[in-house]
Write a protein that holds these residues in place. Sequence first.
Motif, PDB file in Angstrom:
ATOM      1  N   GLY A  15       0.905  -1.166  -0.148  1.00 34.09           N
ATOM      2  CA  GLY A  15      -0.040   0.015   0.121  1.00 34.09           C
ATOM      3  C   GLY A  15       0.978   1.237   0.114  1.00 34.09           C
ATOM      4  O   GLY A  15       1.999   1.227   0.213  1.00 34.09           O
TER       5      GLY A  15
ATOM      6  N   SER B 227      -1.340   3.025  -9.431  1.00 34.82           N
ATOM      7  CA  SER B 227      -2.035   2.029  -8.175  1.00 34.82           C
ATOM      8  C   SER B 227      -2.852   0.936  -8.717  1.00 34.82           C
ATOM      9  O   SER B 227      -2.820  -0.358  -8.343  1.00 34.82           O
ATOM     10  CB  SER B 227      -2.961   2.919  -7.151  1.00 34.82           C
TER      11      SER B 227
ATOM     12  N   PRO C  96      -3.159  -0.271  -2.907  1.00 32.69           N
ATOM     13  CA  PRO C  96      -4.207   0.645  -2.553  1.00 32.69           C
ATOM     14  C   PRO C  96      -3.455   1.784  -1.987  1.00 32.69           C
ATOM     15  O   PRO C  96      -2.369   1.570  -1.472  1.00 32.69           O
ATOM     16  CB  PRO C  96      -4.974  -0.152  -1.633  1.00 32.69           C
TER      17      PRO C  96
ATOM     18  N   LEU D 128      -3.612   4.036   1.182  1.00 33.04           N
ATOM     19  CA  LEU D 128      -4.195   3.675   2.606  1.00 33.04           C
ATOM     20  C   LEU D 128      -3.976   5.001   3.362  1.00 33.04           C
ATOM     21  O   LEU D 128      -4.774   4.635   4.528  1.00 33.04           O
ATOM     22  CB  LEU D 128      -3.138   2.795   3.143  1.00 33.04           C
TER      23      LEU D 128
ATOM     24  N   GLY E   6      -8.676   2.049   5.077  1.00 32.69           N
ATOM     25  CA  GLY E   6      -8.264   3.102   4.262  1.00 32.69           C
ATOM     26  C   GLY E   6      -8.210   4.385   4.746  1.00 32.69           C
ATOM     27  O   GLY E   6      -7.922   4.807   6.193  1.00 32.69           O
TER      28      GLY E   6
END
Lengths: 333, 333
Positions: A89, A116, A122, A124, B29
């Motif tokens: 991430g 990404s 991801p 984050l 997230g």
Amino acid sequence: MKLKEIGEFGFIDRFSPSFQELLTKNLTGIGDDCAILPMNDQEDLLVTTDLLMEDVHFLRSAITPGQLGYKSVAVNLSDIASMGGTPIGTFLSIAIPPDMDVEYLDELMAGYHAISQKYQVPLLGGDTTKSVKHLAINVCVLGKIEKGKARLRSMAQAGDAICVSGPLGDSAGGLKVVLNDLAQVDDYSYLVERHHLPEPRIAEGNLLKEFGGVHAMMDISDGIASDLKHILKASGKAARVKLDQLPVSDELKRVCQSQGWKVDELASGGGEDYELLFTVAADRVEALQKAFTNQFGKSFTVIGQIEAGEPQIHWSRNGNAVEFSKGGFNHFG
Amino acid sequence: MKLKEIGEFGFIDRFSPSFQELLTKNLTGIGDDCAILPMNDQEDLLVTTDLLMEDVHFLRSAITPGQLGYKSVAVNLSDIASMGGTPIGTFLSIAIPPDMDVEYLDELMAGYHAISQKYQVPLLGGDTTKSVKHLAINVCVLGKIEKGKARLRSMAQAGDAICVSGPLGDSAGGLKVVLNDLAQVDDYSYLVERHHLPEPRIAEGNLLKEFGGVHAMMDISDGIASDLKHILKASGKAARVKLDQLPVSDELKRVCQSQGWKVDELASGGGEDYELLFTVAADRVEALQKAFTNQFGKSFTVIGQIEAGEPQIHWSRNGNAVEFSKGGFNHFG
């Protein structure tokens, strides 16, 4: 004393010893592409971070916001790739001049999103804040790797072949195209794209870390003349490198010929190619080349070899020793 | 459209939906003080990052380099504390104007080292680079917490008491002392020190996360008027807060009296106190207060309560409802 007198590495050398005492076992501190931390029984955690400053690392007039968003992630994913890791991430800290258009930021985040998505990493978290004048972008990436598999700068062994995963100097050539305000067409646009949209060699790093006989590894961010020295210092070894063996794209050759640029200076001293630089036991090169070509449809290039000796590079061109004074890109040059 | 028209949260709202699809399970997230990632069978990983920009977050003329180094770590450790976590290591990215004195940087790193030593957190990596004009400092901190123990902004429940771990407004008062160029003596110097050298409430956060009945938690970085709203939005709850119950230091009271500053505006709207803001089941407050006082020799303060309803704060002073228009510190105000 001004910082420019001692440079960034001089500065790091001043403070890092005092932090040594705080390191507990299983922690790798300052000095490799990523920090390595224990995560669980199977895996280690990798962490890397890069700060891109406007008018130092990029010119807002020369790179599109989408390219900038893409590149700010790419250079960090490249550090994860250089250990043989897989990204988990990203974290984005961004300081924005108050008069900036939201549309610029939308495009920047679209580029950030594109890479990404491409590498399925991801976003984050992070920090969004204000800057007085210059855009500042810090990206931190976490990755993982099977315990003990991370390839470090310190792992080079005498007799290893020194290899690079792809062509060198394209990015430096692209930067010269931008700085000299040359028309961005054909070969010239190819080089500029290589400068603005580098690809992290994650799949390549993953194959290399699994392959017995691959020892030291890092990514090429400052140019091999500078980066290879980090491997030599960390490993306590010397190197012989053949300038005539450096892999150079046809595009770069043609542009260098028509502009009168020295192709082997760009290939050895130019930064930001983000290819992998790695060392391999000599008797494993052929098998590795077969596996590498099989998987990627391209070959890596042997550019020299590791030897016992003081950490320095002995350059040659067509069998003749040459002096090479121009170092890699120095942030405080 | 300019960024200042939509603010930092408006910007985040524009890009964060497109990144949702990249989140895999077990990943928290954007939206809390730290990101939470699975680490091993016992623990989760916490990650937070903060970018401090010269002339936005600090004035080089107003804060010593040692204080700046200390504070840049403290504000990040505070995010780890606010989840109930324990810090593992820090990463420092720093962009340095080329004419900066090495002695300035030595002092900055001495402050960074002092807090690293105080909380036994190693510096594990980072990036050192150049800036055209302004000093930029990004610190990223990794922490850990027992699985399932992290306290989130979304955990507030109707009936919870709203609590703060220490006095409010000192840091905002200190900032006013600096900006108004008042003599930094006695009470005034106390406030300035609280502004420049905040303490992360790591031990407090550790006790709170272990204590049944403690629900939502965050740190107070923008002022409770702004920060509490994040809890209310994330939890889908309303709050009643008594301005007359806000804990205020005697130093701040005296300075406010002599300067004619409104103490409850500073206590409710002023940022950077880095105390903990948390909600506790009403029937657990007394037992928690006993444990808290026992361990820390100081008490926390109940300032209001969580209710069902739209996410807004209903303020009162001495039993009378009051309107409160001044929000917390807005980075793009």
